[in-house]
Design an enzyme around this catalytic site. Structure first.
Site, PDB file in Angstrom:
ATOM      1  N   GLY A 146       8.205  -1.544  -0.083  1.00  0.00           N
ATOM      2  CA  GLY A 146       8.626  -0.487  -1.245  1.00  0.00           C
ATOM      3  C   GLY A 146       8.979   0.977  -0.784  1.00  0.00           C
ATOM      4  O   GLY A 146       8.133   1.497   0.180  1.00  0.00           O
ATOM      5  N   ARG A 194      11.510  -6.616   1.221  1.00  0.00           N
ATOM      6  CA  ARG A 194       9.880  -7.376   1.485  1.00  0.00           C
ATOM      7  C   ARG A 194      10.330  -8.592   2.237  1.00  0.00           C
ATOM      8  O   ARG A 194       9.649  -9.681   2.070  1.00  0.00           O
ATOM      9  CB  ARG A 194       9.569  -7.558   0.020  1.00  0.00           C
ATOM     10  CG  ARG A 194       9.271  -6.119  -0.575  1.00  0.00           C
ATOM     11  CD  ARG A 194       8.744  -6.453  -1.774  1.00  0.00           C
ATOM     12  NE  ARG A 194       8.350  -5.090  -2.615  1.00  0.00           N
ATOM     13  CZ  ARG A 194       7.613  -4.238  -2.389  1.00  0.00           C
ATOM     14  NH1 ARG A 194       6.569  -4.383  -1.584  1.00  0.00           N
ATOM     15  NH2 ARG A 194       7.526  -3.117  -3.259  1.00  0.00           N
ATOM     16  N   ASP A 232       0.731  -2.332   3.951  1.00  0.00           N
ATOM     17  CA  ASP A 232       0.088  -3.439   4.331  1.00  0.00           C
ATOM     18  C   ASP A 232       0.744  -4.646   4.788  1.00  0.00           C
ATOM     19  O   ASP A 232       0.761  -5.226   5.931  1.00  0.00           O
ATOM     20  CB  ASP A 232      -1.069  -3.983   3.249  1.00  0.00           C
ATOM     21  CG  ASP A 232      -1.999  -4.694   3.886  1.00  0.00           C
ATOM     22  OD1 ASP A 232      -3.037  -4.178   4.624  1.00  0.00           O
ATOM     23  OD2 ASP A 232      -2.038  -5.822   3.256  1.00  0.00           O
ATOM     24  N   THR A 281       2.906   4.329   1.844  1.00  0.00           N
ATOM     25  CA  THR A 281       3.012   3.631   0.614  1.00  0.00           C
ATOM     26  C   THR A 281       2.572   5.019  -0.325  1.00  0.00           C
ATOM     27  O   THR A 281       1.680   5.503  -0.343  1.00  0.00           O
ATOM     28  CB  THR A 281       1.844   2.592   0.431  1.00  0.00           C
ATOM     29  OG1 THR A 281       1.589   2.497  -1.107  1.00  0.00           O
ATOM     30  CG2 THR A 281       0.702   2.759   1.031  1.00  0.00           C
ATOM     31  N   ASP A 312       1.203   4.130  -3.044  1.00  0.00           N
ATOM     32  CA  ASP A 312      -0.122   3.742  -3.698  1.00  0.00           C
ATOM     33  C   ASP A 312      -1.546   4.148  -2.908  1.00  0.00           C
ATOM     34  O   ASP A 312      -2.445   4.171  -3.385  1.00  0.00           O
ATOM     35  CB  ASP A 312      -0.404   2.125  -3.580  1.00  0.00           C
ATOM     36  CG  ASP A 312       0.643   1.505  -4.673  1.00  0.00           C
ATOM     37  OD1 ASP A 312       1.443   2.112  -5.273  1.00  0.00           O
ATOM     38  OD2 ASP A 312       0.793   0.360  -4.711  1.00  0.00           O
ATOM     39  N   ASP A 319      -3.023   2.877  -0.580  1.00  0.00           N
ATOM     40  CA  ASP A 319      -3.840   1.910  -0.367  1.00  0.00           C
ATOM     41  C   ASP A 319      -4.225   1.354   1.040  1.00  0.00           C
ATOM     42  O   ASP A 319      -4.730   0.331   1.288  1.00  0.00           O
ATOM     43  CB  ASP A 319      -3.697   0.716  -1.330  1.00  0.00           C
ATOM     44  CG  ASP A 319      -2.534  -0.091  -1.269  1.00  0.00           C
ATOM     45  OD1 ASP A 319      -1.672   0.553  -0.365  1.00  0.00           O
ATOM     46  OD2 ASP A 319      -2.248  -1.042  -2.023  1.00  0.00           O
ATOM     47  N   ARG A 341      -0.698  -1.130  -7.491  1.00  0.00           N
ATOM     48  CA  ARG A 341      -0.816  -2.836  -7.659  1.00  0.00           C
ATOM     49  C   ARG A 341      -2.296  -3.060  -7.633  1.00  0.00           C
ATOM     50  O   ARG A 341      -2.801  -3.833  -8.441  1.00  0.00           O
ATOM     51  CB  ARG A 341      -0.008  -3.444  -6.775  1.00  0.00           C
ATOM     52  CG  ARG A 341      -0.051  -4.916  -6.724  1.00  0.00           C
ATOM     53  CD  ARG A 341       0.617  -5.450  -5.456  1.00  0.00           C
ATOM     54  NE  ARG A 341       2.408  -5.444  -5.730  1.00  0.00           N
ATOM     55  CZ  ARG A 341       2.948  -6.063  -6.764  1.00  0.00           C
ATOM     56  NH1 ARG A 341       2.132  -7.204  -7.001  1.00  0.00           N
ATOM     57  NH2 ARG A 341       4.146  -5.936  -6.861  1.00  0.00           N
TER      58      ARG A 341
HETATM   59  O1  F6P Z   1       5.135   0.368  -2.944  1.00  0.00           O
HETATM   60  C1  F6P Z   1       4.060  -0.297  -3.646  1.00  0.00           C
HETATM   61  C2  F6P Z   1       4.700  -0.395  -5.220  1.00  0.00           C
HETATM   62  O2  F6P Z   1       4.943   0.736  -5.563  1.00  0.00           O
HETATM   63  C3  F6P Z   1       3.445  -0.904  -6.204  1.00  0.00           C
HETATM   64  O3  F6P Z   1       2.807   0.111  -6.731  1.00  0.00           O
HETATM   65  C4  F6P Z   1       4.571  -1.732  -6.994  1.00  0.00           C
HETATM   66  O4  F6P Z   1       3.594  -2.888  -7.712  1.00  0.00           O
HETATM   67  C5  F6P Z   1       5.528  -2.117  -6.222  1.00  0.00           C
HETATM   68  O5  F6P Z   1       5.691  -1.267  -4.999  1.00  0.00           O
HETATM   69  C6  F6P Z   1       6.742  -2.204  -6.884  1.00  0.00           C
HETATM   70  O6  F6P Z   1       7.720  -2.864  -5.959  1.00  0.00           O
HETATM   71  P1  F6P Z   1       9.212  -3.313  -6.399  1.00  0.00           P
HETATM   72  O7  F6P Z   1       9.991  -1.901  -6.020  1.00  0.00           O
HETATM   73  O8  F6P Z   1       9.567  -4.377  -5.541  1.00  0.00           O
HETATM   74  O9  F6P Z   1       9.270  -3.852  -7.815  1.00  0.00           O
END
Ligand code: F6P
Length: 349
Positions: free
Chosen positions: A10, A72, A103, A125, A127, A129, A171
């Site tokens: 992301g 991804r 990660d 990130t 997040d 995390d 997440r």
């Molecule tokens: O980068 C992590 C994150 O922001 C998570 O918190 C979230 O679940 C995910 O990405 C969403 O990703 P996407 O943009 O692929 O929907």
């Protein structure tokens, strides 16, 4: 030296600032040639890259997103993927790779490292995390964005005497929810690390409103769920949807809407929900994230030139250090619960 750089997973405010730092430090300090792979590991598998020049990085520092694109894509999802990635990097003459990601992206770098790739990781990130670093760049910006949103929700909730549930990203972890909840003066903070009881949340809201405060703000991480039973089943069904990505992650979202409906049904208080979603990921990085991203980028290039591969640059005690990628990946850095239990607790409920 010829250095490759990629951004995976992301996107996140500050990615471009890291790219800029790698290019400028690599070129000006060490005379490196930098190439950027497009769309994360997908660009390596498809051998799509662009030359990156220090003279062309002028507008990158404050720009959100990533000019290299992201995906991804997981090379380990296909049988020949890992070897193809290594062969393509070798054919491109890449002597070291700076992988900027969370990660998943850094997990691939670590596994390819075992197969011979000379990689250095940069932790990214919103997040926050990723294990091994006290903070990832992008987190600070996401918290700032979420806090500003909560400030706005506070005034409309007060005007209409409503409960407003604000769903934020996260997440596996509740760092954004907790920081933004504390900064925005939330009344409830619900995180993935601590499964919640809907009944108890409703009781606290009712008690609060009976004390004379006719509005409440509930901040909930997208990955938070009720503890057990019918609520857990119903919330799970309402929140994950669609196919999983190449790292096995389902698309999350919906806990805020589900919870707002439950609060209204059980308490009788008018309730609304807002999902901040990708607003938290977009836009220009804060000054803190620009500085951290720049420090990480410069440190990653230094690590490359010292031949310190299989490492991730990290922030610890205010200093940039290196930690083994093998230690950093595979287990999320969960929330420091003292933030909830000690810092937020006096203000909740
Ligand atoms: O980068 C992590 C994150 O922001 C998570 O918190 C979230 O679940 C995910 O990405 C969403 O990703 P996407 O943009 O692929 O929907």
């Amino acid at each position: 030296m010829r250095i490759g750089v990629l951004t995976g997973g992301g996107d996140c405010p500050g990615l471009n600032a890291v790219i800029r730092a790698v290019v400028v430090a690599g070129h000006r300090v060490h005379g490196d040639e930098i190439i950027g792979y497009l769309d994360g590991w997908r660009g390596v598998l498809e051998r799509r890259s662009v030359p990156l020049r220090a003279s062309r990085t002028g507008d990158l520092l404050a720009k959100g997103g990533t000019v290299l694109g992201s995906s991804r894509t997981n090379p380990f999802a296909s049988g020949d993927g890992p070897q193809r990635a290594l062969d393509n990097l070798a054919e491109d003459g890449v002597e070291a790779l700076v992988a900027i990601g969370g990660d998943d992206t850094l997990g691939v770098a670590q596994r390819l490292g075992v197969m011979g790739l000379r990689a250095v990781g940069v932790p990214k990130t919103i997040d926050n995390d990723l294990w091994g670093t006290e903070v990832t760049f992008g987190f600070h910006t996401a918290v700032q964005t979420a806090t500003e949103a909560i400030d706005r929700l506070q005034t409309t909730a007060e005007s209409h005497h409503r409960v407003i549930v604000c769903e934020v990203m996260g997440r596996h972890v509740g760092w954004i929810a907790t920081y933004a909840g504390i900064a925005g003066g939330a009344d409830e903070v619900l995180v993935p690390e601590v499964p919640f009881e809907v009944g108890a949340v409703c009781e606290r809201i009712t008690h609060r409103h009976e004390r004379g405060r006719y509005s409440s703000i509930v901040v909930v991480s997208e990955g938070a769920l009720p503890a057990a039973g019918a609520d857990l089943e119903a919330a799970t069904a309402a929140t994950s949807s669609g196919p999983v990505d190449q790292f096995g992650h389902a698309q999350l979202g919906g806990i805020g809407a589900w919870l707002a409906a439950e609060i209204q049904r059980r308490t009788g208080y008018e309730s609304r929900h807002t999902t901040l979603g990708h607003i938290q990921r977009g836009g220009t990085p804060t000054a803190f994230d620009r500085v951290l991203a720049t420090r990480f980028g410069v440190a990653a290039v230094a690590s490359v030139h010292e031949g310190d591969f299989g490492t991730m640059v990290a922030l610890r005690g205010g200093r940039i250090v290196r930690v083994p990628l093998a230690e950093a990946v595979g287990h999320p850095k969960t929330l420091d619960l003292t933030l909830l239990d000690e810092v937020a607790a006096p203000f909740l409920g």
